[in-house]
Design an enzyme around this catalytic site. Structure first.
Site, mmCIF file in Angstrom:
data_model
loop_
_atom_site.group_PDB
_atom_site.id
_atom_site.type_symbol
_atom_site.label_atom_id
_atom_site.label_comp_id
_atom_site.label_asym_id
_atom_site.label_seq_id
_atom_site.Cartn_x
_atom_site.Cartn_y
_atom_site.Cartn_z
ATOM 1 N N ASP A 1 1.504 -5.718 11.982
ATOM 2 C CA ASP A 1 1.472 -4.918 10.615
ATOM 3 C C ASP A 1 1.398 -5.499 9.496
ATOM 4 O O ASP A 1 1.801 -6.470 9.153
ATOM 5 C CB ASP A 1 3.161 -4.368 10.893
ATOM 6 N N TYR B 1 0.895 6.730 -4.607
ATOM 7 C CA TYR B 1 -0.081 6.417 -4.011
ATOM 8 C C TYR B 1 -1.291 6.005 -5.088
ATOM 9 O O TYR B 1 -2.003 4.898 -4.711
ATOM 10 C CB TYR B 1 -0.420 7.664 -3.421
ATOM 11 N N LYS C 1 -3.557 2.629 -5.162
ATOM 12 C CA LYS C 1 -4.860 2.387 -5.046
ATOM 13 C C LYS C 1 -5.479 1.716 -6.545
ATOM 14 O O LYS C 1 -6.519 1.162 -6.019
ATOM 15 C CB LYS C 1 -5.436 3.835 -4.643
#
Ligand code: 8X3
Length: 250
Positions: A58, A151, A155
């Protein structure tokens, strides 16, 4: 092409499509992901075309990343191309309604995961004075849209790290690029909407979204330019999408 590529998030979407096109072009593969059964299936299929090894870990678990990468067999230790693809969106809501576990997941996977993997691989590239890192960002790393908050922040961090890596690794002959896709029809929306398939499907309804293979083709193009050519980044939309929020839907 006698190169070795390390791909995170290789079990689905853009990662899997990239593994498939690289295999066809005879690039050796180190496929990474959390789902070992899927990794094994993909290994079985792509081994018909190229040499493949798999690593189950992970990206957001620092010790798992370090242990997995240091366990690579000797003949896979030289990594020419790193595709930092693993990443996801969890939830889509205002900052005031956001779920903190979702925020943690996005920062842990999209930002810290990318850093952990890069940190483990960059020294090998520095040592050999060659290498290529491709960071998979998003249009959300270039613009902010309603409810995208964390999010988009994760990014934007990928976008900043892409630039930073290129600066810091410049004297080691290492190329660093990013691809920033708009809407790609993958399991992305299912994860974002937590398994609500109806909502997820509606994201891609009424227009032709990008397919994972479209982005994989572009990644292959980027990594196969002559060595003196380094594409900083590419923003890629479906024709029907003009910005993160403007779509021409039927
Ligand atoms: C995926 C594209 O527009 O949903 O990163 O953020 S978007």
């Amino acid at each position: 092409m006698n190169k070795t590529a390390f791909i995170t998030g290789a079990t689905s979407g853009i990662g899997k499509a990239t593994a498939e096109i690289f295999a066809k072009k005879n690039i050796r593969l180190i496929l990474c992901g959390r789902r070992v059964e899927r990794l094994k299936e993909l290994q079985k299929e792509l081994s018909k075309l190229t040499e493949v090894t798999i690593l189950q870990f992970d990206v957001s678990k620092r010790t798992e990343v370090e242990t997995a990468i240091s366990s690579l067999p000797e003949n896979f230790k030289q990594i020419d191309i790193l595709i930092n693809n693993a990443g996801n969106a969890h939830g889509l809501s205002t900052i005031q309604d956001g779920n903190i576990d979702d925020w943690d997941a996005m920062i842990d996977i999209n930002v810290k995961g990318l850093l952990y993997v890069s940190k483990a691989i960059i020294p090998k590239m520095i040592k050999s004075n060659t290498g290529f890192i491709v960071n998979i960002g998003s249009v959300a790393g270039k613009e902010v849209y309603p409810n995208g908050n964390v999010y988009c922040a994760s990014k934007h961090a990928v976008n900043a790290l892409n630039k930073s890596m290129r600066i810091d690794l410049n004297s080691y002959n290492i190329r660093v690029s990013a691809i920033h896709p708009g809407a790609v029809e993958t399991a992305f929306s299912e994860v974002r909407f937590k398994g609500n398939t109806q909502k997820a499907k509606s994201m891609y309804a009424g227009y032709k979204a990008l397919q994972a293979e479209d982005i994989a083709d572009i990644i292959y193009f980027v990594v196969t330019r002559p060595y003196h050519v380094n594409i900083e980044d590419l923003i890629v939309y479906p024709t029907a999408q003009a910005s993160p929020t403007i779509f021409n839907k039927s």
